[in-house]
Motif scaffolding. Structure first.
Motif, PDB file in Angstrom:
ATOM      1  N   ALA A  66       6.411 -23.800 -41.818  1.00  0.00           N
ATOM      2  CA  ALA A  66       6.657 -22.573 -42.579  1.00  0.00           C
ATOM      3  C   ALA A  66       6.583 -21.359 -41.663  1.00  0.00           C
ATOM      4  CB  ALA A  66       5.621 -22.436 -43.694  1.00  0.00           C
ATOM      5  N   ALA A  67       5.543 -21.308 -40.845  1.00  0.00           N
ATOM      6  CA  ALA A  67       5.355 -20.147 -39.969  1.00  0.00           C
ATOM      7  C   ALA A  67       6.547 -20.000 -39.031  1.00  0.00           C
ATOM      8  CB  ALA A  67       4.055 -20.315 -39.171  1.00  0.00           C
ATOM      9  N   ILE A  68       6.952 -21.095 -38.453  1.00  0.00           N
ATOM     10  CA  ILE A  68       8.043 -21.018 -37.477  1.00  0.00           C
ATOM     11  C   ILE A  68       9.370 -20.677 -38.152  1.00  0.00           C
ATOM     12  CG2 ILE A  68       9.364 -22.361 -35.770  1.00  0.00           C
ATOM     13  CD1 ILE A  68       6.384 -21.509 -35.021  1.00  0.00           C
ATOM     14  N   ARG A  69       9.646 -21.331 -39.256  1.00  0.00           N
ATOM     15  CA  ARG A  69      10.951 -21.109 -39.906  1.00  0.00           C
ATOM     16  C   ARG A  69      11.055 -19.728 -40.541  1.00  0.00           C
ATOM     17  NH1 ARG A  69      13.450 -26.232 -42.846  1.00  0.00           N
ATOM     18  NH2 ARG A  69      15.245 -24.869 -42.647  1.00  0.00           N
ATOM     19  N   LYS A 123       9.850 -10.700 -23.990  1.00  0.00           N
ATOM     20  CA  LYS A 123       9.732 -10.321 -25.409  1.00  0.00           C
ATOM     21  C   LYS A 123       9.661 -11.564 -26.272  1.00  0.00           C
ATOM     22  CE  LYS A 123      11.722  -5.872 -26.175  1.00  0.00           C
ATOM     23  NZ  LYS A 123      12.027  -5.106 -27.244  1.00  0.00           N
ATOM     24  N   TYR A 124       8.698 -11.612 -27.165  1.00  0.00           N
ATOM     25  CA  TYR A 124       8.585 -12.719 -28.124  1.00  0.00           C
ATOM     26  C   TYR A 124       8.409 -12.151 -29.519  1.00  0.00           C
ATOM     27  CZ  TYR A 124       7.714 -15.612 -24.024  1.00  0.00           C
ATOM     28  OH  TYR A 124       7.825 -16.244 -22.822  1.00  0.00           O
ATOM     29  N   GLU A 125       8.830 -12.945 -30.503  1.00  0.00           N
ATOM     30  CA  GLU A 125       8.620 -12.498 -31.887  1.00  0.00           C
ATOM     31  C   GLU A 125       7.233 -12.903 -32.388  1.00  0.00           C
ATOM     32  OE1 GLU A 125      12.677 -14.423 -32.278  1.00  0.00           O
ATOM     33  OE2 GLU A 125      12.282 -13.625 -34.293  1.00  0.00           O
ATOM     34  N   ALA A 126       6.747 -14.014 -31.854  1.00  0.00           N
ATOM     35  CA  ALA A 126       5.460 -14.520 -32.338  1.00  0.00           C
ATOM     36  C   ALA A 126       4.743 -15.291 -31.233  1.00  0.00           C
ATOM     37  CB  ALA A 126       5.673 -15.426 -33.544  1.00  0.00           C
ATOM     38  N   PHE A 127       3.414 -15.302 -31.344  1.00  0.00           N
ATOM     39  CA  PHE A 127       2.599 -16.115 -30.437  1.00  0.00           C
ATOM     40  C   PHE A 127       1.789 -17.096 -31.284  1.00  0.00           C
ATOM     41  CE2 PHE A 127      -1.740 -16.495 -28.488  1.00  0.00           C
ATOM     42  CZ  PHE A 127      -1.375 -17.492 -27.586  1.00  0.00           C
ATOM     43  N   CYS A 128       1.919 -18.380 -30.965  1.00  0.00           N
ATOM     44  CA  CYS A 128       1.237 -19.441 -31.728  1.00  0.00           C
ATOM     45  C   CYS A 128       0.153 -20.094 -30.877  1.00  0.00           C
ATOM     46  CB  CYS A 128       2.208 -20.560 -32.096  1.00  0.00           C
ATOM     47  SG  CYS A 128       3.572 -20.021 -33.100  1.00  0.00           S
ATOM     48  N   MET A 129      -0.991 -20.276 -31.474  1.00  0.00           N
ATOM     49  CA  MET A 129      -2.060 -20.991 -30.771  1.00  0.00           C
ATOM     50  C   MET A 129      -2.931 -21.767 -31.755  1.00  0.00           C
ATOM     51  SD  MET A 129      -4.872 -18.019 -29.959  1.00  0.00           S
ATOM     52  CE  MET A 129      -6.205 -19.204 -29.775  1.00  0.00           C
ATOM     53  N   VAL A 130      -3.560 -22.800 -31.234  1.00  0.00           N
ATOM     54  CA  VAL A 130      -4.501 -23.576 -32.042  1.00  0.00           C
ATOM     55  C   VAL A 130      -5.901 -23.068 -31.712  1.00  0.00           C
ATOM     56  CG1 VAL A 130      -5.490 -25.877 -32.375  1.00  0.00           C
ATOM     57  CG2 VAL A 130      -3.006 -25.600 -32.212  1.00  0.00           C
ATOM     58  N   HIS A 131      -6.612 -22.603 -32.719  1.00  0.00           N
ATOM     59  CA  HIS A 131      -7.967 -22.090 -32.463  1.00  0.00           C
ATOM     60  C   HIS A 131      -8.884 -23.199 -31.978  1.00  0.00           C
ATOM     61  CE1 HIS A 131     -12.062 -20.927 -34.255  1.00  0.00           C
ATOM     62  NE2 HIS A 131     -11.982 -20.420 -33.050  1.00  0.00           N
ATOM     63  N   LYS A 206       8.939  -9.641 -42.012  1.00  0.00           N
ATOM     64  CA  LYS A 206       9.731 -10.376 -41.023  1.00  0.00           C
ATOM     65  C   LYS A 206      10.578 -11.447 -41.714  1.00  0.00           C
ATOM     66  CE  LYS A 206      11.245 -11.867 -37.156  1.00  0.00           C
ATOM     67  NZ  LYS A 206      10.993 -11.853 -35.755  1.00  0.00           N
ATOM     68  N   ALA A 207       9.955 -12.161 -42.647  1.00  0.00           N
ATOM     69  CA  ALA A 207      10.654 -13.273 -43.322  1.00  0.00           C
ATOM     70  C   ALA A 207      11.900 -12.779 -44.072  1.00  0.00           C
ATOM     71  CB  ALA A 207       9.699 -13.974 -44.286  1.00  0.00           C
ATOM     72  N   GLU A 208      11.870 -11.529 -44.527  1.00  0.00           N
ATOM     73  CA  GLU A 208      13.046 -10.955 -45.217  1.00  0.00           C
ATOM     74  C   GLU A 208      14.266 -10.974 -44.297  1.00  0.00           C
ATOM     75  OE1 GLU A 208      13.381  -9.944 -48.264  1.00  0.00           O
ATOM     76  OE2 GLU A 208      11.350  -9.534 -49.026  1.00  0.00           O
ATOM     77  N   LYS A 209      13.993 -10.854 -42.993  1.00  0.00           N
ATOM     78  CA  LYS A 209      15.104 -10.725 -42.029  1.00  0.00           C
ATOM     79  C   LYS A 209      15.561 -12.067 -41.463  1.00  0.00           C
ATOM     80  CE  LYS A 209      12.964  -6.564 -40.335  1.00  0.00           C
ATOM     81  NZ  LYS A 209      11.921  -6.397 -39.342  1.00  0.00           N
ATOM     82  N   VAL A 210      14.713 -13.092 -41.610  1.00  0.00           N
ATOM     83  CA  VAL A 210      15.023 -14.371 -40.948  1.00  0.00           C
ATOM     84  C   VAL A 210      15.924 -15.235 -41.842  1.00  0.00           C
ATOM     85  CG1 VAL A 210      14.006 -16.473 -39.956  1.00  0.00           C
ATOM     86  CG2 VAL A 210      12.851 -14.282 -39.666  1.00  0.00           C
ATOM     87  N   LYS A 211      16.960 -15.773 -41.202  1.00  0.00           N
ATOM     88  CA  LYS A 211      17.875 -16.652 -41.960  1.00  0.00           C
ATOM     89  C   LYS A 211      17.479 -18.113 -41.725  1.00  0.00           C
ATOM     90  CE  LYS A 211      21.922 -13.736 -42.169  1.00  0.00           C
ATOM     91  NZ  LYS A 211      21.505 -12.632 -41.271  1.00  0.00           N
ATOM     92  N   PHE A 217       9.310 -24.491 -47.691  1.00  0.00           N
ATOM     93  CA  PHE A 217       8.274 -23.747 -46.969  1.00  0.00           C
ATOM     94  C   PHE A 217       8.645 -22.279 -46.762  1.00  0.00           C
ATOM     95  CE2 PHE A 217       7.095 -28.122 -45.601  1.00  0.00           C
ATOM     96  CZ  PHE A 217       5.853 -28.131 -46.217  1.00  0.00           C
ATOM     97  N   ASP A 218       9.493 -21.763 -47.626  1.00  0.00           N
ATOM     98  CA  ASP A 218       9.840 -20.347 -47.536  1.00  0.00           C
ATOM     99  C   ASP A 218       8.673 -19.525 -48.107  1.00  0.00           C
ATOM    100  OD1 ASP A 218      10.777 -17.795 -47.767  1.00  0.00           O
ATOM    101  OD2 ASP A 218      12.656 -18.322 -48.763  1.00  0.00           O
TER     102      ASP A 218
END
Ligand SMILES: Cc1ncc(COP(=O)(O)O)c(C=O)c1O
Length: 361
Positions: A66-69, A123-131, A206-211, A217-218
């Motif tokens: 969901a987060a990625i899509r 430039k990145y849109e998001a940074f993902c990490m596992v705590h 952000k999700a409003e803009k992503v196709k 998982f929207d």
């Protein structure tokens, strides 16, 4: 049945199991809406947030996707320092995103300075990490990384707290985490099959803009339903009753006491392991409070011990498969993990170690 000392699924208490057998109700009824709305305050407390806490009746991987899509159109940065963080980066690749990685040796923690460097260079849109990397028992320093993320406000911060939420304090709002996800079957001590995620307003924007977000998982679909105290589709209602029960139990114990119990169990297991002549696998200072990963420096046959312990009523872990295969190839000691998360008590963990050490004599 053997009691679970593995890093998920964790031991589920009887009253929670009982809650699962609540008679079914329709998911478009007032009764359901009351149940669903009633979960909100407790969930927000666990995440220390005013953000929405969405619920998916999938496992935690559903919220990875969901987060990625929903939050990445093209480019995402992942930190990988173990099996789950690596797998999540693969999920992003499977979602056809342009994935760059900060790669660490397994056992290392994610470092704020590396994140700062990577985010400054490209430039990145998001940074993902596992705590909390469950495969290696490593908890990264969210506090330090939060300072870096605040220097890069254009980047969404997505944190997997699958095996830490509810066991280690994560102050989502203070740290500024945009999307923080967790599974039920770890420190929340619920049956597997439910996932929760705190979602900031920036995420919805952000999700409003992503196709190409898909449907299931929207987060915008989930949000639309959430605002009506519903889910977009039929949820696993028994899991929601179990969650309700668990939130009541957590409230009764107190969150601070819950974190203190985890830290006490972790301190105990770490010193127990060292006193028996083992070393800890994580880099110094990055040891997790929910799972301890121990270097099997004494070459003990953990696989056969695991079988024997199961007969005695203790389900234990003989090491994370992929990690041990790699360590064996490198001629290094393998690992095993003792989980001390969820509703387990110090006394139960001490019973386990007392039984285990009989094999070390
Ligand atoms: C840190 C971490 N992230 C993600 C996952 C995947 O979660 P799930 O099995 O709930 O999909 C796991 C599973 O163990 C995990 O430990």
């Amino acid at each position: 049945m053997a009691k679970l000392f593995i890093p998920g699924p964790t031991e589920v208490r009887k009253d929670i199991l009982d809650a699962l057998s609540h008679p079914q109700i329709g998911h478009r009824t007032e009764e359901f809406r009351d149940l669903f709305a009633g979960l909100r305050p407790g969930l927000k407390k666990i995440f220390h947030t005013d953000n929405d806490v969405l619920i998916s009746t999938s496992s935690g991987s559903g919220f990875w996707e969901a987060a990625i899509r929903c939050l990445v159109e093209e480019k995402v940065l992942h930190a990988t320092n173990g099996s789950f963080s690596k797998k999540w980066a693969k999920v992003s690749e499977a979602c056809a995103k342009d994935v760059k990685k900060i790669e660490y040796a397994w056992g290392d923690a994610v470092k704020a300075e590396d994140v700062d460097k990577a985010l400054s260079e490209e430039k990145y849109e998001a940074f993902c990490m596992v705590h909390n990397e469950t495969s290696t028992g490593v908890a990264s320093d969210l506090e330090a990384i939060s300072k870096v993320m605040k220097k890069h406000p254009e980047v969404l911060w997505i944190v997997d707290a699958v095996s830490s939420l509810g066991g280690i304090k994560i102050e989502v709002d203070r740290l500024g985490i945009d999307f923080c996800l967790a599974s039920s079957q770890k420190a929340l001590a619920l049956p597997a099959g439910i996932a929760v995620a705190s979602v900031s307003k920036r995420c919805y924007e952000k999700a409003e803009k992503v196709k190409g977000k898909g449907y299931y998982f929207d987060i915008l679909e989930l949000k639309k339903a959430y605002d009506k105290d519903e889910t977009p589709y039929t949820p696993s209602i028994p899991h929601l009753y179990a969650l309700k029960k668990q939130l009541e139990r957590i409230e009764k114990e107190g969150l601070e006491q819950r974190y203190a119990r985890h830290s006490e169990m972790a301190d105990y297991v770490r010193s127990w392991a060292e006193s028996k002549g083992f070393e800890l696998f994580p880099e110094n200072g990055a040891e997790s409070d929910t799972v301890t990963c121990i270097k099997n420096t004494k070459g003990i046959d953990m696989k056969s011990i695991k079988k024997d312990m199961a007969k005695k009523g203790y389900s234990i872990d003989s090491g994370y498969g992929k990690l041990n295969e790699q360590l064996e190839k490198e001629g290094k000691p393998t690992t095993f993990r003792i989980a001390h998360m969820g509703d387990l008590t110090l006394k139960e963990v001490q019973e386990l170690t007392a039984e285990l050490e009989k094999y070390f004599r």
